[in-house]
Design an enzyme around this catalytic site. Sequence first.
Site, PDB file in Angstrom:
ATOM      1  N   ARG A 198    -108.520 -39.547  49.018  1.00 33.54           N
ATOM      2  CA  ARG A 198    -107.150 -38.799  49.147  1.00 33.54           C
ATOM      3  C   ARG A 198    -105.931 -39.817  49.036  1.00 33.54           C
ATOM      4  O   ARG A 198    -105.053 -39.688  48.106  1.00 33.54           O
ATOM      5  CB  ARG A 198    -107.034 -38.145  50.322  1.00 33.54           C
ATOM      6  CG  ARG A 198    -105.785 -37.279  50.700  1.00 33.54           C
ATOM      7  CD  ARG A 198    -105.584 -36.595  51.934  1.00 33.54           C
ATOM      8  NE  ARG A 198    -104.647 -35.619  52.018  1.00 33.54           N
ATOM      9  CZ  ARG A 198    -103.411 -35.895  52.566  1.00 33.54           C
ATOM     10  NH1 ARG A 198    -103.212 -37.111  52.964  1.00 33.54           N
ATOM     11  NH2 ARG A 198    -102.470 -35.186  52.882  1.00 33.54           N
ATOM     12  N   SER A 252     -99.782 -33.526  57.763  1.00 35.04           N
ATOM     13  CA  SER A 252    -100.105 -34.196  56.091  1.00 35.04           C
ATOM     14  C   SER A 252    -101.495 -34.723  56.573  1.00 35.04           C
ATOM     15  O   SER A 252    -102.448 -33.961  57.029  1.00 35.04           O
ATOM     16  CB  SER A 252     -99.013 -35.100  55.569  1.00 35.04           C
ATOM     17  OG  SER A 252     -99.740 -35.415  54.315  1.00 35.04           O
ATOM     18  N   LEU A 253    -101.818 -36.095  56.421  1.00 36.03           N
ATOM     19  CA  LEU A 253    -103.094 -36.874  56.788  1.00 36.03           C
ATOM     20  C   LEU A 253    -103.356 -36.386  58.256  1.00 36.03           C
ATOM     21  O   LEU A 253    -104.715 -36.488  58.523  1.00 36.03           O
ATOM     22  CB  LEU A 253    -102.998 -38.091  56.558  1.00 36.03           C
ATOM     23  CG  LEU A 253    -102.652 -39.295  57.566  1.00 36.03           C
ATOM     24  CD1 LEU A 253    -103.750 -39.498  58.367  1.00 36.03           C
ATOM     25  CD2 LEU A 253    -101.931 -40.486  56.903  1.00 36.03           C
ATOM     26  N   HIS A 277     -96.522 -34.325  48.311  1.00 33.27           N
ATOM     27  CA  HIS A 277     -96.423 -32.786  48.618  1.00 33.27           C
ATOM     28  C   HIS A 277     -95.219 -32.020  47.550  1.00 33.27           C
ATOM     29  O   HIS A 277     -94.429 -31.421  48.075  1.00 33.27           O
ATOM     30  CB  HIS A 277     -95.919 -32.647  50.029  1.00 33.27           C
ATOM     31  CG  HIS A 277     -96.907 -33.184  51.230  1.00 33.27           C
ATOM     32  ND1 HIS A 277     -98.020 -32.515  51.025  1.00 33.27           N
ATOM     33  CD2 HIS A 277     -96.829 -34.171  51.672  1.00 33.27           C
ATOM     34  CE1 HIS A 277     -98.849 -33.088  52.115  1.00 33.27           C
ATOM     35  NE2 HIS A 277     -98.149 -34.445  52.534  1.00 33.27           N
ATOM     36  N   GLN A 318    -102.774 -28.359  50.239  1.00 30.93           N
ATOM     37  CA  GLN A 318    -102.033 -29.239  51.082  1.00 30.93           C
ATOM     38  C   GLN A 318    -101.261 -30.331  50.268  1.00 30.93           C
ATOM     39  O   GLN A 318    -100.212 -30.680  50.578  1.00 30.93           O
ATOM     40  CB  GLN A 318    -102.530 -29.769  52.173  1.00 30.93           C
ATOM     41  CG  GLN A 318    -101.758 -30.402  53.475  1.00 30.93           C
ATOM     42  CD  GLN A 318    -102.457 -31.646  54.004  1.00 30.93           C
ATOM     43  OE1 GLN A 318    -103.056 -32.481  52.861  1.00 30.93           O
ATOM     44  NE2 GLN A 318    -102.573 -31.464  55.384  1.00 30.93           N
ATOM     45  N   GLN A 350     -98.453 -40.360  57.644  1.00 21.72           N
ATOM     46  CA  GLN A 350     -98.270 -41.732  57.036  1.00 21.72           C
ATOM     47  C   GLN A 350     -96.674 -41.980  57.581  1.00 21.72           C
ATOM     48  O   GLN A 350     -95.878 -41.111  57.780  1.00 21.72           O
ATOM     49  CB  GLN A 350     -98.500 -41.394  55.572  1.00 21.72           C
ATOM     50  CG  GLN A 350     -98.633 -42.752  54.873  1.00 21.72           C
ATOM     51  CD  GLN A 350     -99.061 -42.646  53.579  1.00 21.72           C
ATOM     52  OE1 GLN A 350     -99.914 -41.686  53.264  1.00 21.72           O
ATOM     53  NE2 GLN A 350     -98.873 -43.613  52.523  1.00 21.72           N
TER      54      GLN A 350
END
Length: 310
Positions: free
Chosen positions: A118, A93-94, A201, A250, A9
Amino acid sequence: MFSVIFPGQGSQLVGMGKDFHEKYSLVRELFNEADDTLGFSLSNLILKGPKEDLDLTENTQPAIFLISYLIFKLIKKEFNINLNKASFFAGHSLGEYSALASAEALSFSDTLKILKIRGKAMQSSVPKGVGGMVAVLGSEIETVEKIINENKNNYECYIANDNSLGQIVLSGNMQDLEKMMVDLKSANIKNIKLPVSAPFHCKLMNKATLIMREEIAKLDFKEPKNILISNVTGKEIINSNELKDLLVQQIESRVRWRESVLLMMNKGVNQFIEIGPGKVLSGLIKRIDKSVKVSAINTEEDIKLININD
């Protein structure tokens, strides 16, 4: 040896993929499939905006995945370059979901749907304005951890991203982050509040974890064609059973990007190819080791310049 990496992101841009969309039927087909899968025009949002809607986490995540995935597929089909020969796949991440789909561990439609869920779950975990994130620049991770540990009774902050040498991102409640920012400033450590609407996170994302645990359990994972590196451990993912658990973890875990890059380099990788919008990861890797070959693939010209090291 080379690795393929996928951004997270923050790399989104209105108009990303526009040139590919105009020229290649494969790209138009993937845009249409994404719209049908999600039940709304993600393609229109990507190509025309508005930016504030594209920047909503529930839209940003499937949008960045779509662009990353279509570039990956285009490179193989139209330019006959097989990036599945890479030693490792990794994503930030993503971006880990982009890596999964590109390694054929998860289908295109399932990846789009789970990223929409998500994004929405992460966005709604904490009321808007309550949590946030702060970038810490020019400091070692041990120094930041020491400040956090020494002030546990004053505030609760978390390291969300260990991105590169001298770039760490914190998450937490804004009140706590502001207290920590004062301590960082006192220690002459540069820090900047990031324009995000949630503290990603860290354990404040617990509601999202509960949702994702339920949703990920429904997915059909296959053995990936490439070795994947986990954000959670900074190490290789051994099998698809472990994969589900790591994707759940995660949500609240630190993104160990610096450790992931160092692991790949220690195993002989000397070239990284970033697939997707922007060049954030390329910049982070150059901060870790200037001698490594890095290229970010955003345009047709970028694809033509791909030169893979054996």
